[in-house]
Design a protein around this motif. Structure first.
Motif, short mmCIF file in Angstrom:
data_model
loop_
_atom_site.label_atom_id
_atom_site.label_comp_id
_atom_site.label_asym_id
_atom_site.label_seq_id
_atom_site.Cartn_x
_atom_site.Cartn_y
_atom_site.Cartn_z
N ALA A 1 0.82 -1.21 0.00
CA ALA A 1 0.00 0.00 0.00
C ALA A 1 0.85 1.26 0.00
N LEU A 2 2.07 1.17 0.51
CA LEU A 2 2.94 2.34 0.60
C LEU A 2 3.98 2.41 -0.51
N LEU A 3 4.03 1.40 -1.36
CA LEU A 3 5.02 1.40 -2.43
C LEU A 3 4.73 2.51 -3.44
N ASP A 4 5.80 3.10 -3.92
CA ASP A 4 5.67 4.19 -4.88
C ASP A 4 5.27 3.65 -6.25
N TRP A 5 4.24 4.26 -6.81
CA TRP A 5 3.86 3.95 -8.19
C TRP A 5 3.68 5.27 -8.91
N GLN A 6 4.63 5.57 -9.79
CA GLN A 6 4.61 6.82 -10.55
C GLN A 6 4.45 8.03 -9.64
N GLY A 7 5.20 8.01 -8.54
CA GLY A 7 5.27 9.17 -7.67
C GLY A 7 4.25 9.23 -6.56
N GLU A 8 3.39 8.22 -6.44
CA GLU A 8 2.36 8.20 -5.39
C GLU A 8 2.33 6.84 -4.71
N PRO A 9 2.03 6.79 -3.41
CA PRO A 9 1.81 5.49 -2.76
C PRO A 9 0.66 4.77 -3.45
N MET A 10 0.80 3.47 -3.58
CA MET A 10 -0.18 2.70 -4.34
C MET A 10 -1.60 2.84 -3.78
N LEU A 11 -1.71 2.91 -2.46
CA LEU A 11 -3.03 3.04 -1.86
C LEU A 11 -3.72 4.33 -2.30
N ARG A 12 -2.95 5.40 -2.49
CA ARG A 12 -3.54 6.66 -2.96
C ARG A 12 -4.04 6.53 -4.40
N ALA B 1 -8.83 -4.22 -4.11
CA ALA B 1 -7.57 -4.51 -3.44
C ALA B 1 -6.71 -3.26 -3.50
N CYS B 2 -5.75 -3.16 -2.58
CA CYS B 2 -4.90 -1.96 -2.54
C CYS B 2 -3.74 -2.04 -3.52
N ASP B 3 -3.61 -3.16 -4.24
CA ASP B 3 -2.46 -3.34 -5.14
C ASP B 3 -2.89 -3.39 -6.60
N LEU B 4 -3.77 -2.47 -6.97
CA LEU B 4 -4.24 -2.37 -8.35
C LEU B 4 -3.86 -0.99 -8.91
N PRO B 5 -2.59 -0.75 -9.14
CA PRO B 5 -2.15 0.59 -9.53
C PRO B 5 -2.60 1.04 -10.90
N ARG B 6 -3.06 0.11 -11.74
CA ARG B 6 -3.47 0.49 -13.09
C ARG B 6 -4.97 0.78 -13.20
N LEU B 7 -5.63 0.91 -12.07
CA LEU B 7 -7.06 1.23 -12.12
C LEU B 7 -7.29 2.50 -12.94
N ASP B 8 -8.28 2.45 -13.78
CA ASP B 8 -8.61 3.57 -14.65
C ASP B 8 -9.95 4.15 -14.19
N PRO B 9 -9.97 5.39 -13.70
CA PRO B 9 -11.23 5.98 -13.22
C PRO B 9 -12.33 5.98 -14.27
N SER B 10 -11.98 6.21 -15.53
CA SER B 10 -13.01 6.25 -16.57
C SER B 10 -13.65 4.89 -16.77
N ILE B 11 -12.87 3.81 -16.63
CA ILE B 11 -13.44 2.47 -16.77
C ILE B 11 -14.32 2.14 -15.56
N LEU B 12 -13.87 2.52 -14.37
CA LEU B 12 -14.70 2.29 -13.18
C LEU B 12 -16.04 3.01 -13.31
N ARG B 13 -16.01 4.24 -13.81
CA ARG B 13 -17.27 4.98 -13.99
C ARG B 13 -18.15 4.29 -15.02
N LEU B 14 -17.54 3.83 -16.11
CA LEU B 14 -18.30 3.13 -17.15
C LEU B 14 -18.94 1.87 -16.59
N TRP B 15 -18.19 1.11 -15.81
CA TRP B 15 -18.74 -0.11 -15.21
C TRP B 15 -19.86 0.22 -14.23
N SER B 16 -19.66 1.26 -13.43
CA SER B 16 -20.68 1.61 -12.44
C SER B 16 -21.99 2.02 -13.10
N GLN B 17 -21.90 2.52 -14.33
CA GLN B 17 -23.11 2.92 -15.05
C GLN B 17 -23.93 1.72 -15.51
N GLN B 18 -23.37 0.52 -15.40
CA GLN B 18 -24.11 -0.69 -15.75
C GLN B 18 -24.98 -1.17 -14.60
#
Length: 204
Positions: A21-32, A106-123
């Motif tokens: 959760a605290l590992l750096d991913w592109q300049g941010e902790p993964m949990l963030r 999970a806290c270890d999904l650094p490639r989550l895409d907000p636009s895809i999450l929004r698209l899925w939530s619209q279903q």
């Protein structure tokens, strides 16, 4: 519909060797990264963990930490505990349970895409009221740690756990769960990292 997020951040990261959760991913902790993606479509951000003090320095003001009672017990039991706490939380909405959902991450999904999450939530709104979960389905398996769960599935989850159930796959087979069929591009965001070498993979 009211959608909240529950992020599981109580694992011991034994394969990684340090707290993922605290590992750096592109300049941010993964949990963030995960929490910010969830915030794009969710009302509240809940983080279930046994060590909230570790994450206070990186947390946004509106994160809600939920205490996890133990580690090394698997994601399903962690979800059940976090789900129960959300349902009992003082800020719970008066919205009908049938209209409330939780996005489990999970806290270890650094490639989550907000636009895809929004698209899925619209279903979710067009789904039949009998559907209790909306979860990615790939290669014959559910991907439960990036899935949407209706509050009305809680009794089924509690009963399954009480009977000794520990498998997300088996529990979801018992539910009226609706599969999400990710495109190849969407499926990339479900990649999770477990080992140090994963952190140096080229960006997708």
């Amino acid at each position: 519909m009211l959608l909240d997020a529950l992020i599981l951040a109580g694992g011991e990261s034994s394969r990684m060797g340090s707290d993922k959760a605290l590992l750096d991913w592109q300049g941010e902790p993964m949990l963030r990264w995960v929490a910010r993606a969830a915030a794009s479509c969710c009302e509240h951000i809940y983080v279930l963990t046994t060590w909230a003090e570790r994450y206070q320095a990186i947390a946004d003001d509106d994160w809600i930490f939920l205490p996890e009672s133990q580690t090394r017990r698997g994601a399903l039991l962690a979800f059940a505990e976090g789900f129960h706490q959300i349902m009992e939380h003082p800020n719970r909405a008066t919205t009908s349970p049938a209209e409330r959902w939780v996005l489990l991450l999970a806290c270890d999904l650094p490639r989550l895409d907000p636009s895809i999450l929004r698209l899925w939530s619209q279903q979710i709104p067009p789904l039949s009221p009998t559907v209790q979960a909306l979860v990615p389905w790939r290669s014959g398996y559910w991907d439960p740690l990036c899935g949407f769960y209706r509050f009305t599935c809680h009794p089924s989850l509690a009963a399954f756990v009480e009977a000794g159930g520990r498998s997300f796959q088996r529990w979801l087979e018992e539910l009226p769960a609706h599969p999400l069929h990710p495109t190849d591009l969407e499926a990339l965001m479900l990649w999770n990292c477990n080992y140090p070498a994963d952190l140096i993979l080229p960006n997708i």
